[in-house]
Design a protein around this motif. Structure first.
Motif, PDB file in Angstrom:
ATOM      1  N   GLY A   7      54.990  34.730  37.596  1.00  0.00           N
ATOM      2  CA  GLY A   7      54.341  34.696  36.277  1.00  0.00           C
ATOM      3  C   GLY A   7      55.239  35.282  35.184  1.00  0.00           C
ATOM      4  N   LYS A   8      54.603  35.617  34.056  1.00  0.00           N
ATOM      5  CA  LYS A   8      55.350  36.144  32.905  1.00  0.00           C
ATOM      6  C   LYS A   8      55.911  37.530  33.219  1.00  0.00           C
ATOM      7  N   ASP A   9      56.998  37.899  32.509  1.00  0.00           N
ATOM      8  CA  ASP A   9      57.418  39.292  32.670  1.00  0.00           C
ATOM      9  C   ASP A   9      56.423  40.163  31.901  1.00  0.00           C
TER      10      ASP A   9
ATOM     11  N   HIS B  51      45.418  53.753  26.902  1.00  0.00           N
ATOM     12  CA  HIS B  51      44.892  52.563  27.581  1.00  0.00           C
ATOM     13  C   HIS B  51      45.587  52.391  28.937  1.00  0.00           C
ATOM     14  N   PHE B  52      46.887  52.584  28.912  1.00  0.00           N
ATOM     15  CA  PHE B  52      47.642  52.453  30.165  1.00  0.00           C
ATOM     16  C   PHE B  52      47.123  53.471  31.186  1.00  0.00           C
ATOM     17  N   ASN B  53      46.927  54.700  30.694  1.00  0.00           N
ATOM     18  CA  ASN B  53      46.451  55.744  31.604  1.00  0.00           C
ATOM     19  C   ASN B  53      45.049  55.437  32.139  1.00  0.00           C
ATOM     20  N   ALA B  54      44.211  54.830  31.282  1.00  0.00           N
ATOM     21  CA  ALA B  54      42.854  54.473  31.734  1.00  0.00           C
ATOM     22  C   ALA B  54      42.934  53.410  32.839  1.00  0.00           C
ATOM     23  N   ILE B  55      43.825  52.446  32.646  1.00  0.00           N
ATOM     24  CA  ILE B  55      43.986  51.392  33.672  1.00  0.00           C
ATOM     25  C   ILE B  55      44.483  52.014  34.975  1.00  0.00           C
ATOM     26  N   ALA B  56      45.476  52.901  34.859  1.00  0.00           N
ATOM     27  CA  ALA B  56      46.016  53.555  36.058  1.00  0.00           C
ATOM     28  C   ALA B  56      44.930  54.390  36.750  1.00  0.00           C
TER      29      ALA B  56
ATOM     30  N   LYS C 125      46.214  36.459  39.101  1.00  0.00           N
ATOM     31  CA  LYS C 125      47.560  36.856  38.661  1.00  0.00           C
ATOM     32  C   LYS C 125      47.871  38.287  39.101  1.00  0.00           C
ATOM     33  N   GLN C 126      46.879  39.170  38.937  1.00  0.00           N
ATOM     34  CA  GLN C 126      47.109  40.566  39.294  1.00  0.00           C
ATOM     35  C   GLN C 126      47.347  40.719  40.802  1.00  0.00           C
ATOM     36  N   LYS C 127      46.624  39.927  41.596  1.00  0.00           N
ATOM     37  CA  LYS C 127      46.840  39.957  43.046  1.00  0.00           C
ATOM     38  C   LYS C 127      48.275  39.546  43.350  1.00  0.00           C
TER      39      LYS C 127
ATOM     40  N   THR D  57      56.414  51.795  36.722  1.00  0.00           N
ATOM     41  CA  THR D  57      57.677  51.144  36.313  1.00  0.00           C
ATOM     42  C   THR D  57      57.419  50.050  35.268  1.00  0.00           C
ATOM     43  N   THR D  58      56.153  49.645  35.112  1.00  0.00           N
ATOM     44  CA  THR D  58      55.844  48.592  34.126  1.00  0.00           C
ATOM     45  C   THR D  58      55.477  49.193  32.754  1.00  0.00           C
ATOM     46  N   LYS D  59      55.365  50.524  32.691  1.00  0.00           N
ATOM     47  CA  LYS D  59      54.764  51.160  31.508  1.00  0.00           C
ATOM     48  C   LYS D  59      55.452  50.795  30.184  1.00  0.00           C
TER      49      LYS D  59
ATOM     50  N   ALA E 131      53.852  39.353  28.798  1.00  0.00           N
ATOM     51  CA  ALA E 131      52.428  39.214  29.139  1.00  0.00           C
ATOM     52  C   ALA E 131      51.544  40.109  28.269  1.00  0.00           C
ATOM     53  N   HIS E 132      52.095  41.246  27.806  1.00  0.00           N
ATOM     54  CA  HIS E 132      51.274  42.196  27.042  1.00  0.00           C
ATOM     55  C   HIS E 132      51.687  42.306  25.581  1.00  0.00           C
ATOM     56  N   ALA E 133      52.544  41.399  25.156  1.00  0.00           N
ATOM     57  CA  ALA E 133      53.046  41.465  23.777  1.00  0.00           C
ATOM     58  C   ALA E 133      51.894  41.295  22.777  1.00  0.00           C
TER      59      ALA E 133
ATOM     60  N   HIS F 253      37.359  45.964  26.209  1.00  0.00           N
ATOM     61  CA  HIS F 253      37.473  45.000  25.103  1.00  0.00           C
ATOM     62  C   HIS F 253      38.762  44.173  25.162  1.00  0.00           C
ATOM     63  N   PHE F 254      39.793  44.715  25.830  1.00  0.00           N
ATOM     64  CA  PHE F 254      41.042  43.947  25.933  1.00  0.00           C
ATOM     65  C   PHE F 254      40.810  42.627  26.685  1.00  0.00           C
ATOM     66  N   PHE F 255      39.786  42.599  27.518  1.00  0.00           N
ATOM     67  CA  PHE F 255      39.578  41.442  28.396  1.00  0.00           C
ATOM     68  C   PHE F 255      38.458  40.514  27.907  1.00  0.00           C
TER      69      PHE F 255
ATOM     70  N   LYS G  90      41.349  33.994  36.491  1.00  0.00           N
ATOM     71  CA  LYS G  90      42.804  33.848  36.435  1.00  0.00           C
ATOM     72  C   LYS G  90      43.475  35.225  36.486  1.00  0.00           C
ATOM     73  N   GLN G  91      42.894  36.166  35.746  1.00  0.00           N
ATOM     74  CA  GLN G  91      43.473  37.511  35.680  1.00  0.00           C
ATOM     75  C   GLN G  91      43.513  38.167  37.062  1.00  0.00           C
ATOM     76  N   ARG G  92      42.401  38.026  37.805  1.00  0.00           N
ATOM     77  CA  ARG G  92      42.362  38.621  39.152  1.00  0.00           C
ATOM     78  C   ARG G  92      43.420  37.959  40.039  1.00  0.00           C
TER      79      ARG G  92
HETATM   80  C1  HEM Z   1      49.152  49.248  34.449  1.00  0.00           C
HETATM   81  C2  HEM Z   1      50.035  48.274  34.574  1.00  0.00           C
HETATM   82  C3  HEM Z   1      49.706  46.835  34.316  1.00  0.00           C
HETATM   83  C4  HEM Z   1      50.044  45.796  35.102  1.00  0.00           C
HETATM   84  C5  HEM Z   1      50.810  45.848  36.403  1.00  0.00           C
HETATM   85  C6  HEM Z   1      49.509  44.584  34.485  1.00  0.00           C
HETATM   86  C7  HEM Z   1      49.629  43.319  34.992  1.00  0.00           C
HETATM   87  C8  HEM Z   1      49.244  42.171  34.351  1.00  0.00           C
HETATM   88  C9  HEM Z   1      49.494  40.824  34.818  1.00  0.00           C
HETATM   89  C10 HEM Z   1      50.182  40.472  36.121  1.00  0.00           C
HETATM   90  C11 HEM Z   1      48.998  39.977  33.898  1.00  0.00           C
HETATM   91  C12 HEM Z   1      49.043  38.432  33.965  1.00  0.00           C
HETATM   92  C13 HEM Z   1      50.350  37.937  33.360  1.00  0.00           C
HETATM   93  C14 HEM Z   1      50.488  36.419  33.388  1.00  0.00           C
HETATM   94  O1  HEM Z   1      49.601  35.725  32.849  1.00  0.00           O
HETATM   95  O2  HEM Z   1      51.496  35.909  33.942  1.00  0.00           O
HETATM   96  C15 HEM Z   1      48.397  40.769  32.861  1.00  0.00           C
HETATM   97  C16 HEM Z   1      47.728  40.275  31.781  1.00  0.00           C
HETATM   98  C17 HEM Z   1      46.953  41.046  30.962  1.00  0.00           C
HETATM   99  N1  HEM Z   1      46.919  42.414  30.903  1.00  0.00           N
HETATM  100 FE1  HEM Z   1      47.904  43.662  32.092  1.00  0.00          FE
HETATM  101  N2  HEM Z   1      48.849  44.934  33.346  1.00  0.00           N
HETATM  102  C18 HEM Z   1      48.946  46.297  33.199  1.00  0.00           C
HETATM  103  C19 HEM Z   1      48.413  47.056  32.175  1.00  0.00           C
HETATM  104  C20 HEM Z   1      47.548  46.581  31.243  1.00  0.00           C
HETATM  105  C21 HEM Z   1      46.850  47.392  30.290  1.00  0.00           C
HETATM  106  C22 HEM Z   1      47.021  48.912  30.137  1.00  0.00           C
HETATM  107  C23 HEM Z   1      46.041  46.562  29.595  1.00  0.00           C
HETATM  108  C24 HEM Z   1      45.065  46.890  28.517  1.00  0.00           C
HETATM  109  C25 HEM Z   1      44.359  47.971  28.527  1.00  0.00           C
HETATM  110  C26 HEM Z   1      46.264  45.213  30.084  1.00  0.00           C
HETATM  111  C27 HEM Z   1      45.670  44.075  29.617  1.00  0.00           C
HETATM  112  C28 HEM Z   1      45.994  42.798  29.978  1.00  0.00           C
HETATM  113  C29 HEM Z   1      45.380  41.609  29.422  1.00  0.00           C
HETATM  114  C30 HEM Z   1      44.285  41.593  28.359  1.00  0.00           C
HETATM  115  C31 HEM Z   1      45.975  40.514  30.027  1.00  0.00           C
HETATM  116  C32 HEM Z   1      45.609  39.036  29.831  1.00  0.00           C
HETATM  117  C33 HEM Z   1      46.542  38.301  28.919  1.00  0.00           C
HETATM  118  C34 HEM Z   1      46.048  36.876  28.711  1.00  0.00           C
HETATM  119  O3  HEM Z   1      45.884  36.129  29.693  1.00  0.00           O
HETATM  120  O4  HEM Z   1      45.835  36.528  27.560  1.00  0.00           O
HETATM  121  N3  HEM Z   1      47.178  45.263  31.085  1.00  0.00           N
HETATM  122  N4  HEM Z   1      48.560  42.095  33.157  1.00  0.00           N
END
Ligand code: HEM
Length: 198
Positions: free
Chosen positions: A138-140, A154-159, A121-123, A185-187, A144-146, A108-110, A117-119
């Protein structure tokens, strides 16, 4: 008038032939590489165009031989390269988000997020964090998660999804442990909680 037009056409033809010839002679354009950097990625000084290395199709230039040696050593020692470089990280992120979007705990977070874009950015983020050659721009992670109310579970599920993805890709447990240590280190930032004292 006709004469002027045909003169112009000939000039354009000759110019385009010259440009094509110049491109054909440029080894970087043959290999489809991007133009080399002008500032050394190690010393930040102006590069010596004679000191270069081609890495994943991109030409990197350095100020000095010592910079090139240091840079190549960092690549060789990086988790990024040990995992298989850009192709491996890209494939892992693709498979990772298939799992995340099927996971009731976190999908649901997504809901309103552009996954393309998310894929991307994550890459970029993971590549940089694991020692890839390009910096994360990108954002710190805190910003990014504020405001998302992400909790520890949730963090553990992602990990967990990341571990499962890497296991599917036959990455060794030792290597997976190292990747997760980097992600951990991002936790504090992702959970938006104060950083723990060292
Ligand atoms: C485990 C470590 C995590 C890493 C390394 C990570 C990394 C990232 C990165 C690189 C972005 C893009 C930032 C940007 O736009 O510049 C992002 C966005 C986002 N992350 Fe994570 N994330 C993590 C954990 C999580 C978790 C636990 C959740 C939720 C369960 C989450 C949900 C999201 C969502 C929803 C966005 C999109 C924000 C938006 O575009 O509105 N992330 N994350």
């Amino acid at each position: 008038m006709k004469l002027i037009l045909s003169y112009c056409a000939s000039v354009i033809l000759v110019l385009s032939l010259l440009v094509n010839a110049a491109l054909a002679l440029d080894p970087a354009s043959i290999a489809g590489e991007t133009q080399a950097n002008t500032l050394c990625p190690v010393s930040n000084k102006a590069v010596n165009p004679a000191i270069t290395v081609v890495y994943e199709g991109r030409t990197w230039a350095f100020a000095e031989e010592a910079c090139k040696t240091q840079w190549e050593k960092a690549r060789a020692e990086s988790l990024y390269q040990q995992l298989g470089g850009k192709a491996a990280i890209d494939a892992a992120v693709e498979a990772f988000y298939v799992k995340v979007l099927a996971d009731e705990r976190v999908k649901h977070f997504f809901d309103d997020v552009s996954m393309e874009k998310q894929r991307r950015k994550q890459k970029e983020f993971l590549s940089a964090a694991l020692g890839g050659p390009l910096p994360w721009t990108g954002k710190d992670m805190r910003k990014a998660h504020a405001g998302m109310e992400i909790k520890e579970e949730h963090f553990n599920a992602i990990a967990e999804n990341l571990v499962a993805t890497l296991k599917d890709l036959k990455i060794s447990d030792e290597m997976i442990g190292k990747v997760i240590a980097v992600v951990a280190t991002t936790k504090d930032d992702v959970l938006n909680r104060p950083k723990k004292a060292e």
